[in-house]
Design a protein around this motif. Structure first.
Motif, PDB file in Angstrom:
ATOM      1  N   SER A  59       0.817  -1.205   0.000  1.00  0.00           N
ATOM      2  CA  SER A  59       0.000   0.000   0.000  1.00  0.00           C
ATOM      3  C   SER A  59       0.856   1.263   0.000  1.00  0.00           C
ATOM      4  O   SER A  59       0.623   2.196  -0.770  1.00  0.00           O
ATOM      5  N   ASN A  62       3.032   2.657  -3.230  1.00  0.00           N
ATOM      6  CA  ASN A  62       2.474   3.527  -4.260  1.00  0.00           C
ATOM      7  C   ASN A  62       2.960   4.958  -4.123  1.00  0.00           C
ATOM      8  O   ASN A  62       3.255   5.625  -5.108  1.00  0.00           O
ATOM      9  N   GLU A  63       3.040   5.422  -2.884  1.00  0.00           N
ATOM     10  CA  GLU A  63       3.470   6.798  -2.661  1.00  0.00           C
ATOM     11  C   GLU A  63       4.968   6.892  -2.442  1.00  0.00           C
ATOM     12  O   GLU A  63       5.543   7.967  -2.521  1.00  0.00           O
TER      13      GLU A  63
END
Lengths: 167, 167
Positions: A59, A62-63
């Motif tokens: 998760s 992604n950033e």
DNA sequence: TTTGATGCAAAGACTTTGCATGCTT
DNA sequence: AAGCATGCAAAGTCTTTGCATCAAA
């Protein structure tokens, strides 16, 4: 509490603009503030699914494409160590641990497939959560140990639409 | 129940002379009778320390030098599967599972160092062991799952002579 | 004889660690 | 500037699996 989606769109390198609340929390627990830790904490806190290290990794990646899985593990260890989250060991062999920022005492249901749910507080309240002090004393005296906590684990399997156990 | 030390001194290859009780137990659970399984079962049943697969392996290896650790794992799986023992997952990361032939509901204390003790029945009796049926029904209804069991886990650390937590 | 168990080695799942580099304080 | 955090790869712990061989039914 802290929702990952509430962070500013300034997805940049300048940490100073990011969630000061989380940074304060880190400082209060003697942790250094890094971008990785903030992202990991926000992701964990935003989830109610008791995510695994790898789920958090996927998760956050992604950033933060450069993120390493080892950092996720190290960070979750640090959080667990300083009381910022709980680690929930898997009931399965070789199953991944799960993490939870809700450090209040609560009842978990472990599904056969490895998922973990919280029992809603109003239901948990139907149970007597207190160990009799005399029980605690006797256990400590007779086993020569010091009790530090306890947990009620419910085991369960999922159900199909008819309410019959699935899998 | 079945004590390893009670086995006949005929430590030979002729299975027929060995503990018929255990063999009957295996048959009753649909398990084939092999020398390895008997030794593993007897060793497990004779221990009150909730041994790990490797501990059982080391112990049985003395009488059965050819024994493989994989067989111990496979056998313990088979026992667990058919209800002949319980597997107790480790509360530690990467910690070994422990096994117990006592399949009655009882309370375990998990020490920080990985050891597992049983809470004596007379002490456990001080606790109310029953989940209210209304609680079970509500949990099942609201979470869409079917509860299959539950366990109370106490956490603890060992103590030094003065009664203070050690380690 | 048929089926399942064993032993071995290799693979697998998850997690930790060593070390050089970079960011926090 | 000092010290901890990060990223990467390698190593570590526990467990499972593939496969040839062997024993139980």
């Amino acid at each position: 509490m802290f929702d990952a989606s509430e962070r500013t769109p300034l997805n940049g390198r300048d940490c100073e603009c990011r969630s000061e609340a989380v940074r304060a929390l880190f400082r209060a627990h003697g942790l250094r503030c890094t971008r990785q830790r903030e992202l990991i904490y926000n992701t964990l806190a935003a989830s109610k699914a008791h995510p695994t290290a790898d789920e958090i990794f996927q998760s956050v990646r992604n950033e933060e494409p450069g993120l390493s899985l080892a950092t996720v593990y190290n960070t979750l260890d640090a959080f667990t160590e300083c009381g910022l989250c709980h680690r929930i060991p898997s009931p399965q062999t070789n199953g991944p641990s799960r993490y939870d920022t809700d450090t209040n005492q609560h009842v978990h249901v472990m599904l056969d497939d490895g998922r973990v749910f919280d029992v809603p507080d109003d239901l948990a309240a139907m149970l007597d959560h207190t160990l009799p002090p005399s029980f605690v004393e006797e256990v400590e005296r007779r086993l020569g140990i010091r009790l530090t906590g306890y947990q009620l684990h419910l085991s369960a399997c999922g159900c199909d639409k008819t309410g019959n156990p699935s899998k």
